[in-house]
Write a protein that holds these residues in place. Structure first.
Motif, mmCIF file in Angstrom:
data_model
loop_
_atom_site.group_PDB
_atom_site.id
_atom_site.type_symbol
_atom_site.label_atom_id
_atom_site.label_comp_id
_atom_site.label_asym_id
_atom_site.label_seq_id
_atom_site.Cartn_x
_atom_site.Cartn_y
_atom_site.Cartn_z
ATOM 1 N N VAL A 1 0.860 -1.188 0.000
ATOM 2 C CA VAL A 1 0.000 0.000 0.000
ATOM 3 C C VAL A 1 0.893 1.235 0.000
ATOM 4 N N LEU A 2 0.553 2.211 -0.802
ATOM 5 C CA LEU A 2 1.355 3.424 -0.924
ATOM 6 C C LEU A 2 0.912 4.468 0.103
ATOM 7 N N GLN A 3 1.876 5.157 0.699
ATOM 8 C CA GLN A 3 1.573 6.225 1.644
ATOM 9 C C GLN A 3 1.833 7.605 1.046
ATOM 10 N N GLY A 4 2.828 7.692 0.173
ATOM 11 C CA GLY A 4 3.190 8.990 -0.392
ATOM 12 C C GLY A 4 3.355 8.956 -1.891
ATOM 13 N N ARG A 5 2.868 9.991 -2.590
ATOM 14 C CA ARG A 5 2.992 10.053 -4.048
ATOM 15 C C ARG A 5 4.018 11.087 -4.487
ATOM 16 N N ALA A 6 4.754 11.667 -3.544
ATOM 17 C CA ALA A 6 5.887 12.555 -3.825
ATOM 18 C C ALA A 6 6.880 12.376 -2.675
ATOM 19 N N PRO A 7 8.179 12.335 -2.958
ATOM 20 C CA PRO A 7 9.188 12.021 -1.945
ATOM 21 C C PRO A 7 9.311 13.006 -0.784
ATOM 22 N N GLN A 8 8.977 14.283 -1.011
ATOM 23 C CA GLN A 8 9.076 15.321 0.025
ATOM 24 C C GLN A 8 10.518 15.648 0.428
ATOM 25 N N ILE A 9 11.486 15.060 -0.242
ATOM 26 C CA ILE A 9 12.893 15.264 0.119
ATOM 27 C C ILE A 9 13.439 16.536 -0.520
ATOM 28 N N VAL A 10 14.221 17.263 0.252
ATOM 29 C CA VAL A 10 14.833 18.504 -0.218
ATOM 30 C C VAL A 10 16.348 18.408 -0.068
ATOM 31 N N THR B 1 8.177 17.474 -7.979
ATOM 32 C CA THR B 1 8.600 16.086 -8.153
ATOM 33 C C THR B 1 8.692 15.745 -9.635
ATOM 34 N N GLN B 2 7.705 16.173 -10.396
ATOM 35 C CA GLN B 2 7.708 15.956 -11.839
ATOM 36 C C GLN B 2 8.918 16.635 -12.482
ATOM 37 N N ALA B 3 9.232 17.835 -12.018
ATOM 38 C CA ALA B 3 10.357 18.588 -12.570
ATOM 39 C C ALA B 3 11.693 17.903 -12.279
ATOM 40 N N VAL B 4 11.831 17.347 -11.074
ATOM 41 C CA VAL B 4 13.089 16.706 -10.676
ATOM 42 C C VAL B 4 13.259 15.336 -11.324
ATOM 43 N N TYR B 5 12.200 14.524 -11.288
ATOM 44 C CA TYR B 5 12.307 13.133 -11.733
ATOM 45 C C TYR B 5 11.772 12.861 -13.134
ATOM 46 N N GLY B 6 11.017 13.791 -13.690
ATOM 47 C CA GLY B 6 10.484 13.583 -15.021
ATOM 48 C C GLY B 6 9.341 12.597 -15.074
ATOM 49 N N GLY B 7 8.677 12.386 -13.948
ATOM 50 C CA GLY B 7 7.553 11.460 -13.886
ATOM 51 C C GLY B 7 7.098 11.306 -12.453
ATOM 52 N N PRO B 8 6.008 10.562 -12.214
ATOM 53 C CA PRO B 8 5.527 10.351 -10.848
ATOM 54 C C PRO B 8 6.505 9.474 -10.070
ATOM 55 N N MET B 9 6.875 9.902 -8.883
ATOM 56 C CA MET B 9 7.858 9.171 -8.086
ATOM 57 C C MET B 9 7.220 8.692 -6.785
ATOM 58 N N PRO B 10 6.904 7.395 -6.681
ATOM 59 C CA PRO B 10 6.307 6.872 -5.459
ATOM 60 C C PRO B 10 7.261 7.038 -4.282
ATOM 61 N N ALA B 11 6.716 7.267 -3.124
ATOM 62 C CA ALA B 11 7.544 7.537 -1.949
ATOM 63 C C ALA B 11 7.330 6.465 -0.876
#
Length: 342
Positions: A108-117, A217-227
């Motif tokens: 089960v997924l909890q996050g749809r963006a990594p939130q990492i800076v 997240t899209q700008a950094v990874y070029g797509g959806p990045m599961p977290a």
């Protein structure tokens, strides 16, 4: 790898997917569980805390112990070592472990963006101009090998810097991380909120790369990045489908609660220590990452492929490894949970 990832996710192993209608409401095979986490105070893991604090685990017949480690890689070590049954951690670990022939799966997924800076220290690098300036520097991460280290490695790799060209220093995900920056122990930091927002407030960092929103997240990874996700060995999934369903039910219920919760409800639910002494700043940080929380626990179709491509950017072993992305995650449990809490 060329098969459609969504098709692979839906076509989960027969031992997992086929008995669904039979055991959806069955009693968990294993009611006492240890769920390891690395940095529980972070918003990255807020759904886990909500589930624990609001009694959702007990409601599903589960008695859960949640040991908190310094970073996600440490939580993974607990799983591999046998002291944890499940991990609330970064999806990327499912890919890395399959390459090591120790298959684990997100249920089960909890996050749809990594939130990492990733940010440079204004104390030790006041003249920071570009990522190239980080070569030979010390970068604070929650723990070496964690998702924060992976994110930093990816950003560095895109600038032509190898992970071996820097030193990753474990600083945790709370006050220790803030102290590491304030004292000049590190030249840059890859961490999450509320830590990052507190460092920003004191003008101790300069943001280099940000994945707290879907757009960034899209700008950094070029797509959806599961977290963040709940992951466990594939063998555990096959042998304990009712337990996995109960866990998915718990998490989807927590995700649904977070979609509607107001600021006061959030503050009342989390432990006082999570606020790091500043309630208003904590809530301000929450608003910045709120959309990063998954609304339904489902793995996005293109998510696994994005994660694999990102890891291959800086990990040579993964460039040649045969990875079956369909085995790294299943949506079968989350779909049933979503129906239950529609």
């Amino acid at each position: 790898m060329r098969r459609t990832v969504l098709k692979s996710l839906l076509a989960a192993p027969a031992a997992v997917a086929l008995p669904g209608l039979v055991w959806a409401q069955a009693k968990p095979e294993k009611s006492k569980l240890t769920v390891a986490v690395g940095g529980k105070n972070l918003f990255y893991y807020l759904p886990l805390t909500v589930a624990e604090q609001l009694g959702y685990f007990k409601a599903e017949g589960l008695e859960v112990e949640i040991p908190d480690f310094a970073g996600g890689s440490k939580a993974l070590q607990a799983l591999v070592g046998g002291s944890a049954d499940v991990v609330s951690g970064a999806y990327e670990h499912t890919i890395n472990m399959q390459a090591k022939r120790q298959p684990i799966q997100s249920i089960v997924l909890q996050g749809r963006a990594p939130q990492i800076v990733l940010a440079a220290s204004t104390k030790t690098m006041p003249g920071f101009k570009s990522i190239a300036d980080l070569k030979g520097k010390k970068i604070g991460v929650t723990a070496p090998g964690s998702s924060t280290a992976m994110m930093a490695s990816y950003v560095l790799a895109k600038a032509g810097i190898k992970p071996t060209d820097v030193s990753f220093i474990g600083v945790g995900a709370s006050s220790g991380a803030i102290t590491a920056v304030k004292s000049g122990q590190v030249d840059a930091i890859a961490n999450l909120d509320p830590v990052i927002t507190m460092l920003e407030r004191d003008q101790l960092i300069k943001i280099i790369s940000d994945t707290r929103t879907l757009k960034d997240t899209q700008a950094v990874y070029g797509g959806p990045m599961p977290a963040a996700c709940l992951y466990t060995p594939v063998k555990f999934v096959q042998e304990n489908p009712a337990t996995c369903q109960a866990l998915a039910n718990v998490m989807v219920r927590a995700l649904r609660w977070l979609q509607k919760a107001g600021p006061s409800e959030i503050v009342k639910t989390v432990p006082e220590s999570f606020l790091l002494g500043d309630r208003s700043l904590y809530l301000a940080a929450w608003e910045r990452v709120r959309e990063a929380i998954s609304p339904d626990g489902l793995m996005p179709e293109a998510g696994p492929a994005t994660a694999l491509r990102v890891l291959q950017t800086f990990d040579d072993k993964l460039k040649t490894a045969k990875i079956d992305l369909g085995q790294t995650a299943t949506n079968s449990f989350a779909k049933k949970a979503a129906a239950k809490y529609a």
